[in-house]
Design a protein around this motif. Structure first.
Motif, short mmCIF file in Angstrom:
data_model
loop_
_atom_site.label_atom_id
_atom_site.label_comp_id
_atom_site.label_asym_id
_atom_site.label_seq_id
_atom_site.Cartn_x
_atom_site.Cartn_y
_atom_site.Cartn_z
N GLY B 128 0.67 -1.26 0.00
CA GLY B 128 0.01 -0.04 -0.01
C GLY B 128 0.93 1.23 0.12
N CYS B 129 0.24 2.47 0.60
CA CYS B 129 0.78 3.55 0.43
C CYS B 129 0.73 4.28 1.74
N ARG B 130 1.30 5.43 1.98
CA ARG B 130 1.20 6.34 3.17
C ARG B 130 1.07 7.79 2.81
N GLU B 131 0.77 8.57 3.77
CA GLU B 131 0.39 9.72 3.47
C GLU B 131 1.71 10.83 3.45
N ARG B 132 1.55 11.59 2.26
CA ARG B 132 2.62 12.61 2.35
C ARG B 132 2.42 13.75 3.68
N ALA B 133 3.38 13.93 4.67
CA ALA B 133 3.26 14.58 5.92
C ALA B 133 3.63 16.17 5.64
N ARG B 134 3.55 16.76 6.91
CA ARG B 134 3.71 18.22 7.08
C ARG B 134 5.21 18.48 6.53
N GLY B 135 6.01 17.77 6.87
CA GLY B 135 7.58 17.89 6.60
C GLY B 135 8.13 18.11 5.23
N ALA B 136 7.01 17.49 4.39
CA ALA B 136 7.27 17.51 2.99
C ALA B 136 6.63 18.88 2.22
N LEU B 137 6.25 19.64 3.17
CA LEU B 137 5.35 20.85 2.43
C LEU B 137 6.17 22.29 2.55
N ASN B 138 7.07 22.34 3.53
CA ASN B 138 7.68 23.50 3.76
C ASN B 138 6.59 24.64 4.19
N ILE B 139 5.81 24.26 5.31
CA ILE B 139 4.91 25.48 5.80
C ILE B 139 5.69 26.14 6.70
N PRO B 140 5.91 27.33 6.76
CA PRO B 140 6.47 27.98 8.11
C PRO B 140 5.52 28.00 9.23
N GLY B 141 6.12 28.31 10.32
CA GLY B 141 5.54 28.39 11.78
C GLY B 141 5.96 27.23 12.73
N TYR B 142 5.33 27.35 13.80
CA TYR B 142 5.89 26.41 14.75
C TYR B 142 5.16 24.93 14.63
N ARG B 143 5.30 24.19 15.50
CA ARG B 143 5.04 22.74 15.29
C ARG B 143 3.66 22.68 16.41
N PRO B 144 2.65 23.17 16.38
CA PRO B 144 1.81 23.11 17.40
C PRO B 144 0.59 21.92 17.27
N ALA B 145 0.05 21.45 18.35
CA ALA B 145 -0.67 20.28 18.17
C ALA B 145 -1.87 20.66 17.53
N GLY B 146 -2.60 19.82 16.72
CA GLY B 146 -3.91 20.12 15.94
C GLY B 146 -3.39 19.91 14.44
N ILE B 147 -2.26 19.39 14.26
CA ILE B 147 -1.96 19.29 12.56
C ILE B 147 -2.06 17.89 12.27
N PHE B 148 -2.99 17.38 11.63
CA PHE B 148 -3.07 15.83 11.28
C PHE B 148 -3.05 15.50 9.95
#
Lengths: 131, 437
Positions: B128-148
């Motif tokens: 199967g496959c897995r999801e691309r995660a935030r780390g692959a997107l280069n969105i600036p900002g802190y790493r708060p809870a609430g990003i899924f």
């Protein structure tokens, strides 16, 4: 004459359907590639319906929830009533696919059935499903 | 019970076919291999149950092709699990495959058997496959809870019974993101917007209608997240319009207060095991390069489902996996002289994807080994209206099919006939291309 453009939701092809209407009366339906599309377009413009899927609580099971669906499509405006009623529904494990978990949901005359299996706690899942 | 099959401890066990993964691809491959006459089959699954990701896809829309009825994910999975059980196919749950060697020794471990090695006549890769995660997107900002990731949120809501948040923005319009927009709404959350970087949706049209339009959720095309506010927990995100190069346009920023950001920004085939054993990978699909038999460059190693290339429809996964199962069975039977399946290093005909077509699966066809017809699956790189899909046998245009709409989010297919290919004995290349009218 009024023209409405719809995207059929019956299957992943998502046909673009054009419906010509004359004062609330359907004159022609084009763009669909099967009968389902025609039925959908007719319904969508008169009485739109949807199958609703959600989860309900399970007690005494290996999972706290089980997935469910309406046995057939219900009027669109009843979707939230349906989900709200199901919030108060709790079923006892074991649950099997097809088990009715609520009848006549939101007064639609449609039953809600389980779409997953949940074993009782203490039962070996691998053993129970299929021996 | 199949779970309590042979004692796998020690390294003496061997199976004709070992299938890595018990999701839709692995299950369909196992059923078809058994129906092709292979007795000794083992499925290795790392989760605590069979069915894979279908178990959390509680929405309907599955199975129209396979069963001519509309099922939910768990129901679709159950049909195949029942078949696997009826056919007494052996499987191990909670079992992690650690390594596969090029000579098909599968090293795996679980809590009951410990670490063990199995010799496989053939291996079917179905991870199967897995999801691309935030780390692959280069969105600036802190790493708060609430990003899924959308799939993680789907698991939390549908399986664990938890709500990830109350006020939601979704980045990416892949199908899982669209499905979760509706799901979160039904569970009482307010989904404020779905932002999509591209000028078109990455998901199926039907999902735009029944998941966004039905609930009045705006789809903001050519938009992305440029800032995430909040240190402990997400407090809001800033969306901005992007230009044709995907760069944010200054002055278009809009702030959305929210406590949750879901990411539905692509799926990546999970090929760590394949790479480890030396399977050649197509850089476009991130899946193995395969021939008409869905066999990789390593003899006796086959691939199917989302590990091969990401599908939109499980029905197509099941069909593809059934072919892999038949072909792996033929391979095993050829080892004992029961079948004429010949392992070839013979080069075959190369399939080339060009101008608009991003890739094809398979990428090599040896007509002698193909079934009467072969479904070639591919995706296009942009949105095309009233265009033709053309197939050239060397210089000659052989297939010219009108398509009203093609989009990257919807997989296309063209069926090639064996007799057609055999009419061109010196054929070197089959080219797939999009042509304007």
């Amino acid at each position: 004459m009024e023209t409405k453009n719809l995207t059929c939701i019956n299957c992943p092809m998502g046909c673009s359907i054009t419906v010509k209407m004359d004062g609330g009366r359907i004159v022609s339906i084009t763009g669909n590639t099967c009968k389902r599309g025609e039925d959908y377009a007719g319904k969508e413009l008169t009485n739109p319906t949807r199958i609703v899927t959600t989860t309900v609580k399970v007690t005494g099971g290996q999972s706290n929830t089980v997935s469910v669906k309406t046995g057939k499509d219900i009027p669109k405006e009843k979707i939230f009533d349906c989900v709200r009623e199901l919030k108060n529904v709790q079923v006892q494990a074991p649950v099997r696919i097809g088990d009715v978990v609520a009848s006549d949901i939101a007064g639609t005359g449609v039953d809600v059935v389980a779409t997953g299996n949940v074993e009782r706690t203490g039962v070996d899942v691998a053993e129970a499903g299929n021996v | 019970m199949r779970e309590k099959g042979n004692d796998l401890r020690g390294s003496s066990q061997s199976y004709d076919i070992v299938i890595i993964g018990g999701g839709p691809a692995g299950l369909a491959a196992a059923v078809s291999a058994r129906e092709s006459g292979i007795e000794s089959i083992l499925i290795l699954e790392r989760d605590k149950e069979l069915g894979g990701i279908l178990n959390q896809c509680i929405h309907n829309g599955f199975g129209l092709h396979t069963f001519q009825e509309e099922l939910t994910g768990p129901e679709y999975a159950d049909r195949f699990i029942q078949k696997v059980n009826d056919l007494k196919i052996e499987y191990r749950l909670n079992t992690m495959v650690m390594d596969i060697s090029p000579d098909r020794r599968v090293t795996a471990m679980n809590r009951t058997d410990g670490m063990f090695v199995i010799r496989a006549g053939a291996v079917i890769l179905a991870m199967g496959c897995r999801e691309r995660a935030r780390g692959a997107l280069n969105i600036p900002g802190y790493r708060p809870a609430g990003i899924f990731s959308a799939g993680t949120a789907q698991r939390l809501v549908n399986r664990e019974g938890y709500m990830p948040g109350r006020e939601v923005v979704i980045l990416g319009s892949g199908d899982i993101g669209l499905i979760m927009a509706r799901r979160m709404t039904l569970e009482g959350a307010k989904v404020k917007a779905v932002a999509e970087l591209m000028p078109y949706s990455g998901g199926l049209k039907r999902n735009i209608v029944q998941c966004l339009d039905d609930y009045g959720i705006p789809l903001k095309l050519s938009h992305t997240v440029v800032d995430i506010r909040g240190k402990e927990r997400v407090e809001g995100v800033t969306l901005a319009q992007v230009d044709e190069n995907g760069r944010p346009v200054p002055g278009t920023e809009e702030y959305y207060p929210c406590d949750t950001l879901l990411l539905s920004v692509g799926l990546i085939p999970e090929n760590e095991l394949s790479r480890g054993m030396g399977v050649g990978i197509n850089p476009v699909t991130s899946g193995p390069v395969v021939n008409e038999s869905l066999e990789t460059n390593i003899p006796g190693v086959f691939a199917c489902g989302n590990v091969l290339h990401v599908h939109d429809l499980v029905d197509y996964v099941s069909k593809e996996a059934a072919a892999a199962g038949r072909n792996a069975a033929a391979y095993v039977q050829s080892l004992s002289g029961e079948s004429s399946f010949v392992r070839g290093t013979d080069s075959g005909i190369t399939l080339e994807a060009e101008s608009g077509v991003r890739y094809t699966v398979p990428s090599v066809i040896r007509p002698a080994y193909m079934e009467d017809s072969l479904t070639v699956r591919f995706r296009v790189g942009g949105v095309y209206r009233n265009c033709y899909v053309s197939v050239y046998f060397d210089g000659e245009r052989v297939i010219h099919r009108m398509r009203p709409v093609m989009a990257p989010g919807e997989m296309e297919e063209i069926v090639l006939k064996k007799e057609q290919l055999l009419q061109y004995p010196s054929l070197k290349t089959v080219r797939f291309t999009v042509e304007e009218v």
